[in-house]
Design an enzyme around this catalytic site. Structure first.
Site, mmCIF file in Angstrom:
data_model
loop_
_atom_site.group_PDB
_atom_site.id
_atom_site.type_symbol
_atom_site.label_atom_id
_atom_site.label_comp_id
_atom_site.label_asym_id
_atom_site.label_seq_id
_atom_site.Cartn_x
_atom_site.Cartn_y
_atom_site.Cartn_z
ATOM 1 N N SER A 121 -3.346 8.674 12.234
ATOM 2 C CA SER A 121 -2.860 7.544 11.436
ATOM 3 C C SER A 121 -1.604 6.963 12.047
ATOM 4 O O SER A 121 -0.801 7.677 12.654
ATOM 5 C CB SER A 121 -2.565 8.052 10.019
ATOM 6 N N TYR A 157 1.027 14.606 3.659
ATOM 7 C CA TYR A 157 -0.162 13.998 4.269
ATOM 8 C C TYR A 157 0.148 13.545 5.701
ATOM 9 O O TYR A 157 -0.569 13.874 6.644
ATOM 10 C CB TYR A 157 -0.650 12.795 3.433
ATOM 11 N N LYS A 192 -1.164 14.885 9.763
ATOM 12 C CA LYS A 192 -1.683 14.116 10.904
ATOM 13 C C LYS A 192 -0.869 14.436 12.162
ATOM 14 O O LYS A 192 -1.431 14.595 13.250
ATOM 15 C CB LYS A 192 -1.655 12.618 10.593
HETATM 16 N N1 UFG Z 1 0.820 -2.606 -1.861
HETATM 17 C C1 UFG Z 1 1.168 -3.354 -2.969
HETATM 18 N N2 UFG Z 1 0.584 -3.029 -4.156
HETATM 19 C C2 UFG Z 1 -0.314 -2.026 -4.298
HETATM 20 C C3 UFG Z 1 -0.664 -1.269 -3.162
HETATM 21 C C4 UFG Z 1 -0.070 -1.587 -1.961
HETATM 22 O O1 UFG Z 1 1.982 -4.271 -2.879
HETATM 23 O O2 UFG Z 1 -0.784 -1.790 -5.416
HETATM 24 C C5 UFG Z 1 1.414 -2.952 -0.561
HETATM 25 C C6 UFG Z 1 2.226 -1.843 0.043
HETATM 26 O O3 UFG Z 1 3.555 -1.858 -0.424
HETATM 27 C C7 UFG Z 1 2.092 -2.152 1.542
HETATM 28 C C8 UFG Z 1 0.698 -2.751 1.642
HETATM 29 O O4 UFG Z 1 0.381 -3.209 0.337
HETATM 30 O O5 UFG Z 1 3.030 -3.126 1.917
HETATM 31 C C9 UFG Z 1 -0.367 -1.764 2.093
HETATM 32 O O6 UFG Z 1 -0.303 -0.640 1.251
HETATM 33 P P1 UFG Z 1 -1.463 0.474 1.269
HETATM 34 O O7 UFG Z 1 -1.120 1.496 0.224
HETATM 35 O O8 UFG Z 1 -2.788 -0.165 1.198
HETATM 36 O O9 UFG Z 1 -1.334 1.080 2.716
HETATM 37 P P2 UFG Z 1 -0.091 1.816 3.394
HETATM 38 O O10 UFG Z 1 0.282 0.990 4.572
HETATM 39 O O11 UFG Z 1 0.959 2.186 2.444
HETATM 40 O O12 UFG Z 1 -0.829 3.163 3.772
HETATM 41 C C10 UFG Z 1 -1.208 3.389 5.064
HETATM 42 C C11 UFG Z 1 -2.423 4.351 5.095
HETATM 43 C C12 UFG Z 1 -2.000 5.756 4.747
HETATM 44 C C13 UFG Z 1 -0.753 6.133 5.464
HETATM 45 C C14 UFG Z 1 0.349 5.157 5.169
HETATM 46 C C15 UFG Z 1 1.647 5.537 5.790
HETATM 47 O O13 UFG Z 1 -3.425 3.920 4.200
HETATM 48 O O14 UFG Z 1 -3.055 6.615 5.152
HETATM 49 O O15 UFG Z 1 -0.076 3.900 5.676
HETATM 50 O O16 UFG Z 1 2.633 4.599 5.541
HETATM 51 F F1 UFG Z 1 -0.314 7.350 5.138
#
Ligand code: UFG
Length: 339
Positions: free
Chosen positions: A125, A150, A154
């Site tokens: 990841s 998590y 990785k």
């Molecule tokens: N977001 C929102 N509202 C939500 C969910 C997400 O605004 O309800 C935003 C987050 O703040 C972020 C973006 O949308 O800016 C993407 O969020 P996600 O949760 O979809 O994905 P992440 O980038 O946080 O997660 C990814 C991978 C994980 C990993 C993580 C590490 O999915 O496996 O990056 O930062 F661990």
């Protein structure tokens, strides 16, 4: 050629099984069904016309893993997806995450060491980079201390494979560092099936649009980005799945320069949360109910991939757009809710 896909009924696993079968590989899936549904096999079969071999197996039970590999010693390659993946849950249940993600990896690596063909692909990841100092993020960017158990699994997983490759030159491995996988198969036969309240952006968007959630919370409107919301590299799961097939072929054809290699898998393009919402609204024709709220703890400001290594060395690039991914996610959400 027989390929083992662990976690092959999960989101990325199932799409990869489809692409493997499309390329003529014989697939054996193992999955413990802890975060997936047996019905996914029907979806894979509907798309490819081939029912993959499936065994329900808990990789944490070492004796079962040994028995499985004794019965399948003709496996030519392993794509190892099986793992738990919820960041927040991992903070609450660290030992569960270390057991699910690390013990199982060790058991699989012990068994692959006994096989004639030792080709191994690991789901890693972009979380290993944390908030990178430079964007886009290359594979040479330093690995930062993990923000969650998590993320740590990785990082440790990659280290375990690297250490094993050092003493076992027969083992050929590739770690694929995914950016943000989204979307579903365009047929809407398979897609993402989050348990409970989705933690990731796109399933939350589609569930809000379909009426399951009242409102999307946009986490943070004051980031130092063009519109104040966080930036990510959203990659269509079908493009991501195809990268696994390319990586596997690279190992099977002995094209890899070293027996442990790392590739970023992303589009190279960063999109803000508001851009993602706009894309969804455009392809679905629906207005999304959302509100900007406080930042979410542990979120990085911006992360998107430098794709040069994946393009030039692996010979793979994305073909689908954010709009394609949003359209497929929406089609899938409508299908599973019978709309
Ligand atoms: N977001 C929102 N509202 C939500 C969910 C997400 O605004 O309800 C935003 C987050 O703040 C972020 C973006 O949308 O800016 C993407 O969020 P996600 O949760 O979809 O994905 P992440 O980038 O946080 O997660 C990814 C991978 C994980 C990993 C993580 C590490 O999915 O496996 O990056 O930062 F661990």
């Amino acid at each position: 050629m027989k390929i083992l896909v662990t976690g092959g009924l999960g989101f990325i696993g199932s799409h990869t099984v489809v692409e493997l079968q499309n390329e003529g590989f014989e697939v054996v899936i193992i999955d413990d069904l802890s975060n997936s549904s047996i019905d996914v096999i029907d979806g894979i079969t509907a798309i490819t016309g081939i029912k993959p071999h499936f065994e329900q197996l808990d990789l944490k039970i070492r004796s079962k893993v040994e028995d499985f590999f004794k019965a399948h010693n003709d496996i030519a390659g392993i794509i190892h997806f099986a793992a738990s993946k919820a960041v927040g849950e991992s903070v609450q249940k660290p030992l569960m995450y270390y057991e699910n993600n690390i013990n199982t990896l060790v058991y699989v690596l012990k068994e692959i060491g006994k096989l004639q063909h030792q080709n191994f692909i690991f789901s890693s990841s972009c979380t290993v980079y944390g908030q990178a100092d430079e964007l886009p993020i290359t594979e040479n960017a330093p690995v930062k201390p993990a923000e969650s158990p998590y993320g740590n699994t990785k990082q440790i997983g990659e280290e375990i494979i690297k250490d094993t490759c050092r003493v076992n030159s027969e083992l050929n491995s590739i770690a694929l560092r995914y950016f943000n996988p989204i979307g579903a198969h365009p047929s809407a036969q398979i897609g993402e099936l989050p348990k409970g309240v989705p933690q990731n952006l796109v399933p939350f968007i589609t569930q809000t649009a379909i009426g399951l959630r009242e409102q999307l919370s946009v986490f943070g409107g004051d980031y130092p980005t063009q519109d104040g919301t966080g930036i990510r590299d959203y990659i269509h799961v079908v493009d991501l799945a195809k990268a696994h097939v390319v990586a596997l072929q690279r190992l099977l054809q002995r094209k890899n320069e070293s027996n442990f290699q790392v590739f970023n898998l992303g589009t190279g393009k960063g999109s803000s949360v508001l851009e993602a919402i706009q894309s969804f609204e455009k392809v679905s024709g629906r207005k999304l109910n959302y509100k900007i709220v406080d930042r979410r703890e542990g979120d990085v400001v911006a992360a998107y991939a430098d794709t040069n290594k994946a393009n030039d060395v692996l010979g793979w690039r994305t073909e689908l757009t954010l709009d394609d991914a949003m359209a497929s996610a929406w089609k899938w959400e409508q299908k599973i809710r019978n709309v």
